[in-house]
Design a protein around this motif. Sequence first.
Motif, PDB file in Angstrom:
ATOM      1  N   LYS A  10      -9.579   5.031   5.844  1.00 43.75           N
ATOM      2  CA  LYS A  10      -9.356   6.437   6.172  1.00 43.75           C
ATOM      3  C   LYS A  10     -10.360   6.773   7.264  1.00 43.75           C
ATOM      4  N   ARG A  11      -9.865   7.033   8.421  1.00 43.30           N
ATOM      5  CA  ARG A  11     -10.711   7.366   9.575  1.00 43.30           C
ATOM      6  C   ARG A  11     -10.894   8.876   9.636  1.00 43.30           C
ATOM      7  N   LEU A  12     -12.133   9.301   9.837  1.00 43.79           N
ATOM      8  CA  LEU A  12     -12.422  10.729   9.948  1.00 43.79           C
ATOM      9  C   LEU A  12     -12.691  11.114  11.390  1.00 43.79           C
ATOM     10  N   VAL A  68       0.859  -1.184   0.000  1.00 49.79           N
ATOM     11  CA  VAL A  68       0.000   0.000   0.000  1.00 49.79           C
ATOM     12  C   VAL A  68       0.894   1.232   0.000  1.00 49.79           C
ATOM     13  N   ARG A  69       0.616   2.161  -0.915  1.00 47.45           N
ATOM     14  CA  ARG A  69       1.434   3.365  -1.030  1.00 47.45           C
ATOM     15  C   ARG A  69       1.295   4.254   0.196  1.00 47.45           C
ATOM     16  N   ARG A  70       0.073   4.474   0.641  1.00 49.85           N
ATOM     17  CA  ARG A  70      -0.181   5.336   1.801  1.00 49.85           C
ATOM     18  C   ARG A  70      -0.140   4.495   3.068  1.00 49.85           C
ATOM     19  N   LYS A  71       1.007   4.430   3.684  1.00 44.65           N
ATOM     20  CA  LYS A  71       1.176   3.602   4.886  1.00 44.65           C
ATOM     21  C   LYS A  71       0.236   4.025   6.014  1.00 44.65           C
ATOM     22  N   ASP A  72      -0.134   5.307   6.042  1.00 43.51           N
ATOM     23  CA  ASP A  72      -1.039   5.789   7.082  1.00 43.51           C
ATOM     24  C   ASP A  72      -2.469   5.304   6.873  1.00 43.51           C
ATOM     25  N   ARG A  73      -2.753   4.660   5.753  1.00 49.98           N
ATOM     26  CA  ARG A  73      -4.100   4.182   5.449  1.00 49.98           C
ATOM     27  C   ARG A  73      -4.227   2.656   5.541  1.00 49.98           C
ATOM     28  N   ILE A  74      -3.168   1.999   5.947  1.00 47.42           N
ATOM     29  CA  ILE A  74      -3.213   0.535   6.024  1.00 47.42           C
ATOM     30  C   ILE A  74      -4.212   0.100   7.095  1.00 47.42           C
ATOM     31  N   LEU A  75      -5.077  -0.812   6.722  1.00 45.77           N
ATOM     32  CA  LEU A  75      -5.982  -1.469   7.653  1.00 45.77           C
ATOM     33  C   LEU A  75      -5.255  -2.735   8.114  1.00 45.77           C
TER      34      LEU A  75
END
Length: 156
Positions: A154-156, A5-12
């Motif tokens: 992506k958590r809001l 996954v490119r966006r490591k901050d978005r990994i589930l």
Amino acid sequence: MFREVRRKDRILDRESAIRLLETGEYGFLAMTGVDGYGYGIPINYVKRGDAIYFHCAPEGYKLDCLRENPRVSFTVVGRTQVEPGKFTTGYESAMAFGEIRMDLPEEERREALRTLVGKYSATFSEIGEKYIEKSFHRTNVLRLDICYISGKCKRL
């Protein structure tokens, strides 16, 4: 073989991705069409162990595609939340990659159908069993043997 996954901050995390695969209502099965175009369909399913089961008719375009190339991906989308004023969307999704097996033994097919009834019609198990017996001869069951799972959120 599979990209990270490119966006490591978005990994589930893996456990949450597996839970989403276990609890999702439906998903999208993506495969290569016999004409070379991608072919994706929404489909009911059930996850058991390291496999995902689907039921379908004994013939059709989906089966033609899978006979040519059994490698697929399967995606489930969980909760989503559009935030119009922030121009973003919160979401969670999980993807399973693997190969489809089509010629399953009769008992495995029956057990998969029972598991589908348990997931979608748990309070109708007796009627479900009768329905399975009545339509078994015209129902195919596919098994996706999972080799890789990925999830994003992506958590809001």
